[in-house]
Design an enzyme around this catalytic site. Sequence first.
Site, PDB file in Angstrom:
ATOM      1  N   TYR A  30       0.830  -1.210   0.000  1.00  0.00           N
ATOM      2  CA  TYR A  30       0.000   0.000   0.000  1.00  0.00           C
ATOM      3  C   TYR A  30       0.861   1.255   0.000  1.00  0.00           C
ATOM      4  O   TYR A  30       2.066   1.215   0.243  1.00  0.00           O
ATOM      5  CB  TYR A  30      -0.942   0.014   1.207  1.00  0.00           C
ATOM      6  CG  TYR A  30      -0.287   0.398   2.521  1.00  0.00           C
ATOM      7  CD1 TYR A  30      -0.460   1.684   3.054  1.00  0.00           C
ATOM      8  CD2 TYR A  30       0.513  -0.497   3.237  1.00  0.00           C
ATOM      9  CE1 TYR A  30       0.139   2.040   4.264  1.00  0.00           C
ATOM     10  CE2 TYR A  30       1.099  -0.148   4.428  1.00  0.00           C
ATOM     11  CZ  TYR A  30       0.910   1.131   4.937  1.00  0.00           C
ATOM     12  OH  TYR A  30       1.511   1.484   6.123  1.00  0.00           O
ATOM     13  N   LYS A 143       6.502  -1.503   2.353  1.00  0.00           N
ATOM     14  CA  LYS A 143       5.213  -0.991   2.827  1.00  0.00           C
ATOM     15  C   LYS A 143       4.126  -2.019   2.502  1.00  0.00           C
ATOM     16  O   LYS A 143       3.411  -1.906   1.502  1.00  0.00           O
ATOM     17  CB  LYS A 143       4.917   0.370   2.183  1.00  0.00           C
ATOM     18  CG  LYS A 143       4.014   1.267   3.024  1.00  0.00           C
ATOM     19  CD  LYS A 143       4.064   2.695   2.527  1.00  0.00           C
ATOM     20  CE  LYS A 143       3.125   3.616   3.304  1.00  0.00           C
ATOM     21  NZ  LYS A 143       3.538   3.843   4.690  1.00  0.00           N
ATOM     22  N   GLU A 175      12.438   3.670  14.575  1.00  0.00           N
ATOM     23  CA  GLU A 175      11.490   4.694  14.142  1.00  0.00           C
ATOM     24  C   GLU A 175      10.291   4.663  15.078  1.00  0.00           C
ATOM     25  O   GLU A 175      10.419   4.205  16.213  1.00  0.00           O
ATOM     26  CB  GLU A 175      11.074   4.449  12.691  1.00  0.00           C
ATOM     27  CG  GLU A 175      10.529   3.052  12.412  1.00  0.00           C
ATOM     28  CD  GLU A 175      10.239   2.813  10.941  1.00  0.00           C
ATOM     29  OE1 GLU A 175      10.178   3.779  10.168  1.00  0.00           O
ATOM     30  OE2 GLU A 175      10.057   1.631  10.566  1.00  0.00           O
ATOM     31  N   LEU A 199      11.073   2.189   7.565  1.00  0.00           N
ATOM     32  CA  LEU A 199      10.448   2.569   6.313  1.00  0.00           C
ATOM     33  C   LEU A 199      11.197   3.774   5.752  1.00  0.00           C
ATOM     34  O   LEU A 199      11.533   4.702   6.493  1.00  0.00           O
ATOM     35  CB  LEU A 199       8.978   2.940   6.536  1.00  0.00           C
ATOM     36  CG  LEU A 199       8.215   3.328   5.264  1.00  0.00           C
ATOM     37  CD1 LEU A 199       8.045   2.110   4.361  1.00  0.00           C
ATOM     38  CD2 LEU A 199       6.868   3.934   5.616  1.00  0.00           C
TER      39      LEU A 199
END
Length: 275
Positions: A30, A143, A175, A199
């Site tokens: 996505y 992702k 993160e 990411l």
Amino acid sequence: MYFYKNEFIPKTDIHLSPDDRGYYFGDGIYEVFRVYQGQLYEQDAHMQRLQRTAEEVRLTLPFTSRKIGQILTELVEKNKLVEGTVYVQITRGEAPRAHPFPPQTEPVMLAYCTEVPRPVATIHNGIKAITFADIRWLRCDLKTLNLLPNVMAKQAALDHGVQEVVLHREGTVTECSASNLMIIKDGVLYTHPANHLILHGITRAVVLRLARALEMPVKEEAFTTEQLAGADEAFITGTTVEITPILEVDGHSIGTGIPGPLTRRLQDEFVRTFA
């Protein structure tokens, strides 16, 4: 108006198959695009990340990247979206449940728009966070739809009365649950390198570009939870949160406990990228 499979249709006319591999395996990918003034922000960067994730998980996109971009642009226009987000997901397709890739399936694409105003209050006032063990798999650079660890982390934040969690692997900060993290110490900006543990955030890349343009020293290297606690400033970056200051982690104030001057300067420069 939504886009599903090969057409623009109302949400009420969408019928998801129980055999969709995204439904029972999370076998899909996505992207979330920010829309400012009716335009997709950093569209090329998002499309490149979508293409890369698809290649890494061996999922064939249903259309070319250019065509997907055209579909999303038309979706924004059909929904008359001025400020918000566009969510797009692509699953491996519909087939009876079995772990191996099905030999003959067509990928299924779903996309829709959501009106989301800029979070001006939190951008200005900042947020609080807690630390949380990073229990995700080792391809956080992709992702994919497999977000249960992120969901658990975000809920832990809310359960503790804060807005975000800082993920770490045995004390090394990676993160956050839905954003990248940066700290500033002695005028130097630090953030975890863009490897398989985080990411590769689009807003992260924009902020690093802005920092370098401002001749701010940047070090893409890992730092610890102790270094985070001793930072002068800290902030998260993300498609919907933009640049949001972190004022407190685990009840400990970061710096002076208010958004710092370099964070504010980066925020101002960021707004200029779309205003």
